[in-house]
Structure formats: C-alpha cells, structure tokens
Design an enzyme around this catalytic site. Structure first.
Site, mmCIF file in Angstrom:
data_model
loop_
_atom_site.group_PDB
_atom_site.id
_atom_site.type_symbol
_atom_site.label_atom_id
_atom_site.label_comp_id
_atom_site.label_asym_id
_atom_site.label_seq_id
_atom_site.Cartn_x
_atom_site.Cartn_y
_atom_site.Cartn_z
ATOM 1 N N HIS A 283 5.320 3.260 4.192
ATOM 2 C CA HIS A 283 5.492 1.839 4.814
ATOM 3 C C HIS A 283 7.019 1.655 5.350
ATOM 4 O O HIS A 283 7.917 2.150 4.829
ATOM 5 C CB HIS A 283 5.214 1.060 3.528
ATOM 6 C CG HIS A 283 5.030 -0.323 3.968
ATOM 7 N ND1 HIS A 283 5.913 -1.183 4.556
ATOM 8 C CD2 HIS A 283 3.937 -1.301 3.809
ATOM 9 C CE1 HIS A 283 5.439 -2.342 4.943
ATOM 10 N NE2 HIS A 283 4.149 -2.686 4.382
ATOM 11 N N ARG B 264 6.644 -9.665 8.895
ATOM 12 C CA ARG B 264 6.509 -9.334 10.404
ATOM 13 C C ARG B 264 5.171 -10.293 11.064
ATOM 14 O O ARG B 264 5.473 -10.485 12.155
ATOM 15 C CB ARG B 264 6.451 -7.980 10.674
ATOM 16 C CG ARG B 264 7.894 -7.402 10.184
ATOM 17 C CD ARG B 264 7.654 -5.686 10.302
ATOM 18 N NE ARG B 264 7.039 -5.038 9.165
ATOM 19 C CZ ARG B 264 6.077 -4.430 9.198
ATOM 20 N NH1 ARG B 264 5.279 -3.822 10.249
ATOM 21 N NH2 ARG B 264 5.639 -3.876 8.265
#
Length: 486
Positions: free
Chosen positions: A258, A281
C-alpha cells in the site's frame, strides 16, 4: 522440559468450526446461526476482529441506493479485471474461467452485501467515495461515527455474542486440520495454556493473510520486499496448514504494498504502521515529494502509486534494514471535513498535523495553487486525475490551513492463498473441492490477481463469508445432524 499434550475429547455436539474472527469469519458465523446451526469461532489473537476491525476506507458496492453517480456491475467488474492485471490477463482455460467467475460473483453481489450490512444489520454506509483504480465512487462508509471496519465488525460481534448458537474462543491457535477418508472433519488447536484440544465438524477458514510475517512467508515468496514495514502484526498465515491436507495455493507471490502507511514521528522506524486510509486521497488529498511537488495521480491503483513512490521519492535513512521513503500527504479543510472520524483519530495520534501552506514552503504553495486550478477546471491534470472528492480550497494563500502527514509504502495485503470456487469450497491440486472445507477472505487466492482494489477486502469477506456459512450449514445438516433432531 517440554511434554507432548494429549488432545482432549469432544464434549459436545459437533459444531461448524470457523477459524478467524474478522469480517469473513463473522459473516460466515452469522449465516450459520440464521440456519440454527451451532458454530464455534477460533482465533489465535487476544481480541476478536482481525484486520477487518482496522479497515478504514469502506466496502465497495455497485448500483446501491447510496450512490449519487450512476454505476454498474459491469463497470465494477472491468475495474477489478484491470486491477488484477497479469495473472488474470495471462490465465488460460480453467484458470481463467475460475478467476472470471470469482470476479463476476463478487461484483454482482456487492449491492446485496451493502444492503445486508446497512438494511438488515443497521450499519450506516451512506457516505460514498471514489478510491484509486475505481472509475466511479463506490466505496461505502458511515457519514459519522466509527470507521467502517470497526462499525461493521463491532455490530456483528455484538450480535453473535448474544446468539445461543455461537461460541467464541480467543487465544486458540489452530495447529492442524483433521482429515479422514478425503473429508475434513475438524481441527486441533492450542489454547493460552498450551493445552491441545480437538473439535469435530466441518471447517471454514477465514484466518486472513500473511503480510505481517515479513521474516517468514513474505521472505519465502517475495524476498525483494524485505525491510518494508507492514500494517499487520507478525503472524504467519494458515495457508501451510491447508496445503498440508491437499489444498492448492495460488498467487502467493502477489503481495500488495500500500503506498501510504503513516510514518509516526514518535517512532519513525517502527516496523508496524498505521494505514493512511485511501479515503484520504479519495476525498481530495494529494501526495508531495520532499521538494514540494506532486508526482502521481493519487487515484491510480495502489500498485501504480507505490511504483511511482519508489521511482520518484527520496529514500529515508533508518534503523537496521528498514526501507522507507519521504512522501507527504496533504489535505485541505474540505477534504478533512469529509473525513471527520478519521481526522479526529489521526490528529489525536499525531499522525496528521494542522498547519499552513506557508509553513510547508513556497514550492508546496505553488503546487497546491496549481492543483486548485485543476480542481476548478481551469487546466487538465498532467497526471490524469479527474475526481477530487471534497477538496474546496480554490485560492490557496500562505495562511491557508491544511493537514499534513508523512507516509511511506507498507506491506498491506496478500492476494495469494488457497484456491477456491464461487461456492467458497477449498480446492485441491486437481481443482476439485475438498469435502467439508470452505474458505473466505484474505486466506484465499485467485480473486484479486496482482493488485486488490481498495474497498474490495471487506466486500469479499461479506460475500464469500456468507456463502461459506450457507454452504457449511447445509453440509452440517446433511452429515452431522442426527435423524432424531431433523
């Protein structure tokens, strides 16, 4: 001096045995109790919930009542196939067909999975965000309150604890799968006092992956990932126990890194990190290099962004062999407000800090000014980003308030595991179901290929956990329920 413990005999009617108390295990157990089938859950951890409890971005669903942007199963299917990459694209014959059926089932079932949790179970999943690799906003979480993993797992746990058909044993480490005449008939486990017990019944494995076992299974299958921190505790996976009784393992080399694990300034060299949720995000946050510039579309797949970090970011010096990179995550007040519960936790932990653009630097201010123009439609994003969540800062100034934190790539999820089919049956080396054995969640392989979409972990747990529960309930009633009780 060590002694060989003698397994204790079964003292009650056979249960269906569920190994693991994350969402996959809890979903399976919930379905079993709906069929009035006794279930016993075993987990080696001290507390239930697994990694599902920590899931922070949400659960995917296509065509749900909460989505304001039109979305279809076909679009979700296409995004999943694209994310799966090479293992799907190069698969042939039965392997390609098997992967296709799994992806088709999980995407087609996503609407019902969200409805089960929201309508039947009463969990708020009304907030929808667009995560990396998705063409539409389809990742559901609550509008307020607990993060989605904690909300979902906590609700199911409370229900099962009050259910007379369910029993749960923690600090119960399964050490052997019992198999007789080509059928799985139970497990052996070791308790907190190192006493060995055996339980008889059909078995569902929902025991998770091995991304925290960096010196064991990760090193075996991906030695090139040595030194990268993880979001998971250092526990090995259950896949070897299952391969010992004939289960086929697939995609074991596909371990997801990740791109955003928090680099806690209080312990920057910690090998276990808090995940910086992809929703940060998705709601508008951006990633900056140490020189204050952007370098990637923040809504690309996890694999793509991680590769961009490795190519563009400065590698940090750390203790021992730990490998970390210098990246800043930045949100404006609009994105932060859309993530109220997450932000409270991250600020409390010191993983994010409230500051101003002027304090970050002139280059960062210029970068945010350009990003604000992109959000406003004044120019196209050179990195191809077209969705900006709840970013609201339109005229950045030196005194504009922002939230920032340091992030680095982290080992997060293992796509590989035991081969299984759309009925959640574990398959042997010849692709045939192993009688009396099912699996769901991260312990399985073949669904995600080389990259998992954010939000699809909770989804697969809910979909295949429920299928495994239904299948095992029918099997138990046919083979374990005595004639006088039917």
């Amino acid at each position: 001096m060590s002694t060989c413990a003698i397994p204790q005999p079964l003292t009650h009617q056979p249960h269906v045995i569920v190994v693991g108390t994350g969402l996959a295990g809890l979903s399976a157990a919930t379905q079993l109790t709906k069929h009035n089938v006794p279930v016993i859950l075993l987990d080696r951890a001290e507390k239930p919930g697994g990694n599902s409890m920590k899931a922070s971005s949400g659960i995917n669903g296509a065509g749900t009542k909460f989505q304001s942007v039109p979305d279809t199963v076909e679009e979700f299917y296409n995004d999943t196939v694209r994310s799966a990459g090479k293992p799907y694209a190069t698969a042939e014959n039965i392997d390609r067909e098997r992967r296709d059926k799994l992806i088709e089932l999980v995407t087609k079932s996503s609407k019902d999975a969200v409805a089960w949790l929201s309508d039947d179970t009463g969990i708020d999943l009304s907030k929808v965000a667009q995560l990396g690799g998705h063409s539409k906003p389809r990742t559901h979480r609550g509008a307020k309150g607990k993060p989605p993993g904690a909300a979902i797992v906590g609700t199911l746990l409370d229900s099962l604890k009050a259910n007379p058909f369910a029993e749960m044993k923690m600090k119960a480490r399964v050490t052997k799968v019992l198999k007789e005449s080509e059928e799985v008939v139970g497990v052996e486990y070791v308790d907190a006092e190192e006493s060995t017990h055996s339980i008889r019944g059909p078995v569902i494995f929902a025991s998770g992956g091995f991304a925290g076992d960096v010196h064991g299974m990760v090193n075996k299958y991906r030695p090139d990932l040595a030194g990268i921190p993880s979001t998971n505790e250092a526990r090995e996976g259950s896949q070897p126990l299952l391969s010992e009784i004939g289960a086929r393992l697939v995609d074991m080399e596909h371990i997801q890194v990740h791109p955003t694990g928090f680099l806690d300034q209080k312990g920057p060299s910690a090998t276990v990190k808090f995940l910086a949720a992809e929703a940060l995000r998705g709601e508008g946050g951006i990633l900056l290099l140490d020189n204050g510039t952007r370098f990637v579309n923040e809504l690309e797949t996890r694999e793509f962004i991680t590769d961009a970090v490795w190519k563009s970011a400065t590698k940090l010096e750390g203790d021992g062999d730990i490998r970390q990179w210098d990246v800043m995550l930045l949100l404006d007040e609009g994105a932060a407000a859309a993530l109220d519960t997450h932000m409270q936790f991250y600020l409390w932990k010191g993983l994010l800090q409230k500051t101003t653009l002027g304090e970050i630097g002139e280059t960062a201010l210029e970068t945010v000014q350009e990003y604000a123009d992109i959000v406003a439609g004044k120019k196209a994003d050179p990195y191809g980003r077209v969705a900006f969540g709840n970013w609201m800062l339109s005229e950045p100034q030196a005194d504009s308030v922002v939230y920032v934190g340091k992030v680095t790539p982290v080992l997060h999820f293992t796509m590989g595991g035991v081969l299984f089919n759309e009925e959640a049956q574990v398959l042997d080396e010849q692709g045939q179901p192993i009688r009396g054995l099912w699996a769901a969640g991260e312990v399985t392989g073949g669904l995600h290929g080389q990259n998992r979409l954010g939000g699809s972990s909770l989804l697969e747990c809910a979909v295949f956990g429920r299928i495994a529960g239904d299948q095992a309930a029918a099997f138990w009633k046919d083979h374990y329920l005595t004639a006088g009780e039917q």
